[in-house]
Scaffold this motif. Structure first.
Motif, PDB file in Angstrom:
ATOM      1  N   ASN A 353      38.628  39.041  37.871  1.00 45.19           N
ATOM      2  CA  ASN A 353      38.326  40.408  37.331  1.00 45.19           C
ATOM      3  C   ASN A 353      37.024  40.922  37.908  1.00 45.19           C
ATOM      4  N   GLY A 354      36.903  41.982  38.113  1.00 49.49           N
ATOM      5  CA  GLY A 354      35.631  42.659  38.825  1.00 49.49           C
ATOM      6  C   GLY A 354      34.829  42.728  37.623  1.00 49.49           C
ATOM      7  N   LEU A 395      49.577  42.668  39.258  1.00 50.56           N
ATOM      8  CA  LEU A 395      48.920  43.512  40.230  1.00 50.56           C
ATOM      9  C   LEU A 395      49.185  45.004  40.069  1.00 50.56           C
ATOM     10  N   GLU A 396      50.357  45.511  39.365  1.00 46.84           N
ATOM     11  CA  GLU A 396      50.094  46.854  39.290  1.00 46.84           C
ATOM     12  C   GLU A 396      49.111  47.270  38.222  1.00 46.84           C
ATOM     13  N   HIS A 397      48.887  46.413  37.273  1.00 48.41           N
ATOM     14  CA  HIS A 397      47.910  46.789  36.289  1.00 48.41           C
ATOM     15  C   HIS A 397      46.564  46.800  37.012  1.00 48.41           C
ATOM     16  N   SER A 398      46.267  45.962  37.732  1.00 51.30           N
ATOM     17  CA  SER A 398      44.966  45.987  38.576  1.00 51.30           C
ATOM     18  C   SER A 398      44.899  47.220  39.174  1.00 51.30           C
ATOM     19  N   GLY A 408      38.853  45.399  35.308  1.00 51.75           N
ATOM     20  CA  GLY A 408      40.306  44.623  35.319  1.00 51.75           C
ATOM     21  C   GLY A 408      40.652  44.565  36.773  1.00 51.75           C
ATOM     22  N   PHE A 409      39.982  45.087  37.709  1.00 50.16           N
ATOM     23  CA  PHE A 409      40.474  44.994  39.114  1.00 50.16           C
ATOM     24  C   PHE A 409      40.182  43.968  39.620  1.00 50.16           C
ATOM     25  N   LEU A 410      41.542  43.187  40.322  1.00 54.74           N
ATOM     26  CA  LEU A 410      41.490  41.634  40.790  1.00 54.74           C
ATOM     27  C   LEU A 410      41.110  41.752  42.036  1.00 54.74           C
ATOM     28  N   PHE A 452      39.320  34.240  29.653  1.00 51.50           N
ATOM     29  CA  PHE A 452      39.351  35.762  29.308  1.00 51.50           C
ATOM     30  C   PHE A 452      40.646  36.281  29.644  1.00 51.50           C
ATOM     31  N   MET A 453      41.127  35.905  30.953  1.00 57.71           N
ATOM     32  CA  MET A 453      42.507  36.714  31.502  1.00 57.71           C
ATOM     33  C   MET A 453      43.702  36.316  30.683  1.00 57.71           C
ATOM     34  N   PHE A 454      43.566  35.066  30.397  1.00 54.23           N
ATOM     35  CA  PHE A 454      44.816  34.378  29.672  1.00 54.23           C
ATOM     36  C   PHE A 454      44.814  34.810  28.073  1.00 54.23           C
ATOM     37  N   GLN A 455      43.859  35.429  27.613  1.00 51.95           N
ATOM     38  CA  GLN A 455      43.676  35.904  26.380  1.00 51.95           C
ATOM     39  C   GLN A 455      44.073  37.334  26.194  1.00 51.95           C
ATOM     40  N   GLY A 456      44.661  37.879  27.529  1.00 54.79           N
ATOM     41  CA  GLY A 456      44.974  39.163  27.496  1.00 54.79           C
ATOM     42  C   GLY A 456      43.835  40.060  27.946  1.00 54.79           C
ATOM     43  N   GLY A 457      42.676  39.776  28.029  1.00 50.54           N
ATOM     44  CA  GLY A 457      41.485  40.432  28.286  1.00 50.54           C
ATOM     45  C   GLY A 457      41.736  41.381  29.537  1.00 50.54           C
ATOM     46  N   ASP A 458      41.055  42.609  29.498  1.00 46.39           N
ATOM     47  CA  ASP A 458      41.278  43.970  30.293  1.00 46.39           C
ATOM     48  C   ASP A 458      42.695  44.341  30.331  1.00 46.39           C
ATOM     49  N   ASP A 459      43.460  44.024  29.187  1.00 45.76           N
ATOM     50  CA  ASP A 459      44.898  44.425  28.840  1.00 45.76           C
ATOM     51  C   ASP A 459      45.554  43.816  29.755  1.00 45.76           C
TER      52      ASP A 459
END
Length: 509
Positions: A353-354, A395-398, A408-410, A452-459
């Protein structure tokens, strides 16, 4: 002589009595991310000792002078992070700050540690919309009324509700963030009847990708005179007026010291202005940095020097990590980070994530300090199983907010995909390839990413509750290992393609 005496008599008897003019001066900072030296951020930061000297000078001249900080202050630089924020407390106490509102990154040490730090600060942390999840009780002071003579200034704090996912969710699992608009209305009801001026110090920002912005709060409430803002790293040279509210923000990293002036006559505001002071402006107020802070910093640097200055790797060239790039488009820096996560885990794909990339990689010898400035959060690398359907959702969320910046941009590895930013959010992603083969939404793949990502970070809700099948070192350790193993070679670009930009380029040609 008689004419002079007559003029004096007229002034005494005919000028309205009780009319008084007062000037309130508000200095403000935001998103310094613990940049405390004038050498920080390539010498762009003004420095805490320099700012403190200027503010203290003005406070001696005008008792109606205050310094408010809008957050993301206690975390960011290795010299502070390695102590879980403890190292910055004495410096802030010496600076003369009057109140601080916590930003999302001030929770990076966990909400329990933030409470510990708050008790050690000599000024209040203000946060009206943060409560305990267990019982709804307030955690921090909601507001403070500053009084001088007959003048009363009500100040309340608000933190972005997006903290629930822009900080690692495990760090804020004990707290809830209440609706900031509704909370602001409640604070106005309390403060407006008894105060001449109402100020909201908030970590909210102006990014359209955020769930709530300072502009929205200003537009949907009535009674806030000044908003001292943060979070979006927006420079507002003259402030931004929304309705009757003046919004002020300094950008980031202490590049500017914000100054708002409010002029009152008989308790009524007759003018309010905002501007950004440069390092030169600050020096004109007081050219000598605050001695106490300077001495504290010298001791701190000596304490940390051996650990942080250790050379741990070498880079043949620079990689740019500017937030305006890594939060909205593919970059060499982002791809390097994603590649290192896939390399370490051996996963089919990896994402970075950015918001997890805080600065660039310099050329030459690389110290532990350099690495920790790039990836400062102490996140651990994990490997999980993920369905093809969830990859598309991810990817849609990104890209949902493009062209707006989004933490959250990946950046991706093992993935190439196209999207169209002219389409509605959630319907933008077109073709997706996993290691050269078209995505199978029914297939189970493996993915490497920060915890962080697997905890739902950046929604990223679709990444929560995935089956974790591997746990590794912290991201900073992986960064160092990968840099030593691979160096900086040609980093392949072209993994992410915005079809809208391509169409525009064809038209231009």
């Amino acid at each position: 002589m008689k004419k002079f005496l007559m003029a004096v008599i007229l002034l005494i008897f005919f000028v309205p009595r009780g009319v008084s003019a007062e000037e309130i001066i508000i200095f403000h900072t935001n998103d310094t991310h613990s940049r405390i030296l004038n050498s920080d951020d390539g010498g762009k930061s003004i420095g805490l000792a320099e700012m403190a000297a200027a503010v203290k000078t003005v406070k001696k001249q005008n008792k109606l002078t205050f310094w408010f900080d809008a957050g993301d202050t206690l975390h960011g630089m290795p010299r502070i992070n390695i102590s879980n924020g403890e190292n910055i407390v004495p410096l802030l106490n010496s600076a003369g700050i009057d109140a601080l509102t916590p930003g999302n990154h001030d929770f990076n040490y966990g909400s329990d540690q933030l409470e510990i730090l708050a008790k050690k600060l000599k000024f209040p942390i203000l946060a009206a919309n943060i409560v305990r999840k267990s019982n709804g009780a307030e955690i921090f002071q909601q507001y403070k009324i500053f009084k001088y003579g007959k003048i009363k200034i009500g100040v309340f704090g608000l933190s972005t509700p997006d903290t629930s996912y822009t900080a690692a969710p495990v760090k804020v699992e004990k707290v809830n963030f209440l609706n900031p608009v509704e909370t602001a209305r409640e604070m106005i009801k309390i403060l407006r009847p008894q105060c001449d001026v109402v100020i909201a110090v908030m970590h909210m920002g102006l990014d359209t990708s955020s769930s709530c912005t300072s502009a929205k709060i200003a537009a949907e409430t009535e009674g806030i005179d000044i908003i001292i803002d943060a979070h979006s790293h927006t420079e507002l040279p003259e402030g931004l007026t929304v309705g009757n509210t003046l919004i002020a923000q300094t950008g980031n990293y202490g590049h500017f010291l914000g100054q708002v002036k409010i002029n009152l006559r008989d308790g009524e505001i007759i003018s309010k202005t905002a501007k950004l002071l440069t390092a030169e402006d600050v020096k004109k107020i007081n050219p000598t940095p605050d001695k106490k802070i300077t001495n504290q910093v010298i001791k701190l640097e000596k304490k940390n020097k051996k650990f942080l200055d250790t050379v741990v790797a070498h880079s043949d060239r620079e990689l740019v990590g500017d937030r305006k790039i890594v939060r909205r488009q593919e970059s060499e820096m982002g791809n390097f980070c994603a590649d290192m996560l896939r390399w370490k885990t051996g996963a089919d794909i990896a994402v970075m994530n950015g918001g997890g990339i805080r600065t660039g990689l310099p050329a030459g010898d690389i110290t532990r300090k350099n690495i920790l400035e790039i990836v400062p959060f102490g996140n651990t690398l994990q490997k999980a199983e993920i369905s093809g359907k969830a990859i598309r959702e991810m990817l849609e969320h990104s890209v949902f907010g493009i062209p707006a910046e989004f933490g959250g941009f990946l950046s991706v590895s093992g993935i190439t995909f196209t999207f169209d930013s002219t389409q509605p959010a959630g319907q933008r992603v077109q073709e997706i390839f996993i290691n050269g083969e078209i995505l199978d939404e029914n297939k189970i793949y493996t993915i490497g990413a920060a915890d962080f990502m697997f905890q739902g970070g950046d929604d990223y809700t679709m990444l929560k509750n995935l089956k974790i099948i591997g746990k590794y070192e912290t991201i900073d350790d992986v960064f160092t290992e990968y840099l030593n193993e691979h160096g900086i070679k040609n980093i392949e670009l072209g993994r992410i393609k915005n079809l809208a930009e391509s169409a525009e380029e064809r038209r231009a040609a």
